[in-house]
Design a protein around this motif. Structure first.
Motif, short mmCIF file in Angstrom:
data_model
loop_
_atom_site.label_atom_id
_atom_site.label_comp_id
_atom_site.label_asym_id
_atom_site.label_seq_id
_atom_site.Cartn_x
_atom_site.Cartn_y
_atom_site.Cartn_z
N LEU A 27 0.85 -1.18 0.00
CA LEU A 27 0.00 0.00 0.00
C LEU A 27 0.90 1.24 0.00
N ALA A 28 0.76 2.10 -1.00
CA ALA A 28 1.48 3.37 -1.05
C ALA A 28 0.56 4.44 -0.48
N VAL A 29 1.10 5.25 0.46
CA VAL A 29 0.27 6.19 1.22
C VAL A 29 0.89 7.57 1.22
N LYS A 30 0.06 8.60 1.03
CA LYS A 30 0.46 10.00 1.19
C LYS A 30 0.29 10.32 2.67
N VAL A 31 1.38 10.73 3.32
CA VAL A 31 1.34 10.97 4.77
C VAL A 31 0.99 12.42 5.05
N THR A 32 -0.11 12.59 5.76
CA THR A 32 -0.55 13.91 6.23
C THR A 32 -0.89 13.79 7.71
N ALA A 33 -1.46 14.84 8.27
CA ALA A 33 -1.74 14.87 9.70
C ALA A 33 -2.69 13.77 10.16
N GLY A 34 -3.59 13.29 9.33
CA GLY A 34 -4.56 12.28 9.74
C GLY A 34 -4.07 10.85 9.64
N VAL A 35 -2.83 10.65 9.19
CA VAL A 35 -2.29 9.31 8.98
C VAL A 35 -1.44 8.92 10.19
N PHE A 41 10.01 6.12 8.85
CA PHE A 41 10.08 5.43 7.57
C PHE A 41 9.44 6.23 6.44
N VAL A 42 8.97 7.44 6.72
CA VAL A 42 8.34 8.28 5.72
C VAL A 42 9.43 8.96 4.89
N ARG A 43 9.28 8.91 3.57
CA ARG A 43 10.22 9.56 2.66
C ARG A 43 9.43 10.42 1.67
N ASN A 44 9.78 11.68 1.58
CA ASN A 44 9.13 12.61 0.66
C ASN A 44 7.61 12.66 0.87
N GLY A 45 7.20 12.56 2.12
CA GLY A 45 5.78 12.65 2.45
C GLY A 45 4.98 11.41 2.09
N GLU A 46 5.66 10.30 1.79
CA GLU A 46 4.98 9.07 1.42
C GLU A 46 5.61 7.88 2.13
N ILE A 47 4.84 6.80 2.24
CA ILE A 47 5.34 5.57 2.83
C ILE A 47 4.70 4.40 2.08
N VAL A 48 5.47 3.33 1.92
CA VAL A 48 4.96 2.11 1.29
C VAL A 48 4.94 1.03 2.36
N LEU A 49 3.80 0.37 2.52
CA LEU A 49 3.61 -0.61 3.59
C LEU A 49 3.24 -1.98 3.02
N VAL A 83 -8.74 6.28 3.77
CA VAL A 83 -8.77 5.80 2.40
C VAL A 83 -8.37 6.89 1.41
N GLY A 84 -8.70 8.13 1.71
CA GLY A 84 -8.35 9.24 0.83
C GLY A 84 -6.85 9.43 0.65
N ASN A 85 -6.04 8.93 1.59
CA ASN A 85 -4.58 9.08 1.53
C ASN A 85 -3.89 7.95 0.76
N VAL A 86 -4.63 6.93 0.36
CA VAL A 86 -4.03 5.81 -0.35
C VAL A 86 -3.72 6.23 -1.79
N ILE A 87 -2.46 6.07 -2.16
CA ILE A 87 -2.00 6.42 -3.51
C ILE A 87 -2.16 5.21 -4.44
N ALA A 88 -1.82 4.02 -3.94
CA ALA A 88 -1.90 2.82 -4.78
C ALA A 88 -1.88 1.57 -3.91
N ILE A 89 -2.37 0.48 -4.49
CA ILE A 89 -2.23 -0.85 -3.91
C ILE A 89 -1.78 -1.74 -5.05
N TYR A 90 -0.73 -2.53 -4.79
CA TYR A 90 -0.15 -3.32 -5.87
C TYR A 90 0.59 -4.54 -5.33
N ALA A 91 0.87 -5.49 -6.23
CA ALA A 91 1.65 -6.66 -5.88
C ALA A 91 3.13 -6.31 -6.02
N SER A 92 3.92 -6.58 -4.98
CA SER A 92 5.33 -6.22 -5.02
C SER A 92 6.11 -7.04 -6.05
N GLU A 93 5.66 -8.25 -6.33
CA GLU A 93 6.40 -9.14 -7.22
C GLU A 93 6.36 -8.69 -8.68
#
Length: 158
Positions: A27-35, A41-49, A83-93
């Motif tokens: 899950l790729a996430v845009k990190v803001t105050a509500g997250v 582990f946040v880089r450039n305002g985003e985190i991948v989990l 949910v509004g902060n989710v940038i993408a969901i994808y398979a890592s492989e």
């Protein structure tokens, strides 16, 4: 009555597709105050989990938020992502998945959080140094880089 967004439904579908095919969902996430994520582990305002079954506990993907527990550096953390902060969901492989438009509320847009690589995790977590400890007491960067991490090893004994 306001219509429900299709985004959380697509997120759940991609998650299920990943797990059915043996892929690891990320899950790729845009990190803001509500997250609520580990800020170190946040880089450039985003985190991948990694949100796979093995990496999370109590994963719940509602229409308004994704929440779960995960270990970061051996420490269990509660993660909460609107949910509004989710940038993408994808398979890592293979990178297959779905990207979304980030739909932040007005307050979150004004308070974007960006943590640079130079920020120490203790500063982000708000840890207070021990009494009597001075910043000079820290080992020099040269000393830290010269130490090799000891890795556990198995030894066969006959």
């Amino acid at each position: 009555m306001q219509e429900t967004s299709t985004k959380p439904y697509f997120m759940r579908a991609i998650y299920e597709w990943c797990t059915d095919n043996g892929y690891t969902p990320y899950l790729a996430v845009k990190v803001t105050a509500g997250v609520r994520v580990p800020m170190e582990f946040v880089r450039n305002g985003e985190i991948v989990l990694n949100i796979s079954f093995g990496a999370t506990s109590s994963l719940k993907m509602d229409n308004d938020q994704v929440s779960f527990k995960a270990r970061f550096g051996g420490i269990s953390r509660d993660i909460c992502i609107p949910v509004g902060n989710v940038i993408a969901i994808y398979a890592s492989e293979n990178g297959q998945g779905m990207a979304f438009e980030v739909s932040l509320n007005e307050d979150a847009e004004q308070t974007d959080i960006a943590v640079s690589d130079a920020v120490e995790p203790s500063a982000v977590l708000g840890l207070v140094p021990e009494q009597g400890a001075e910043p000079e007491d820290k080992p020099a960067a040269e000393e830290i880089s010269q130490k090799k991490p000891e890795r556990p090893s198995l030894k066969i004994v006959k």
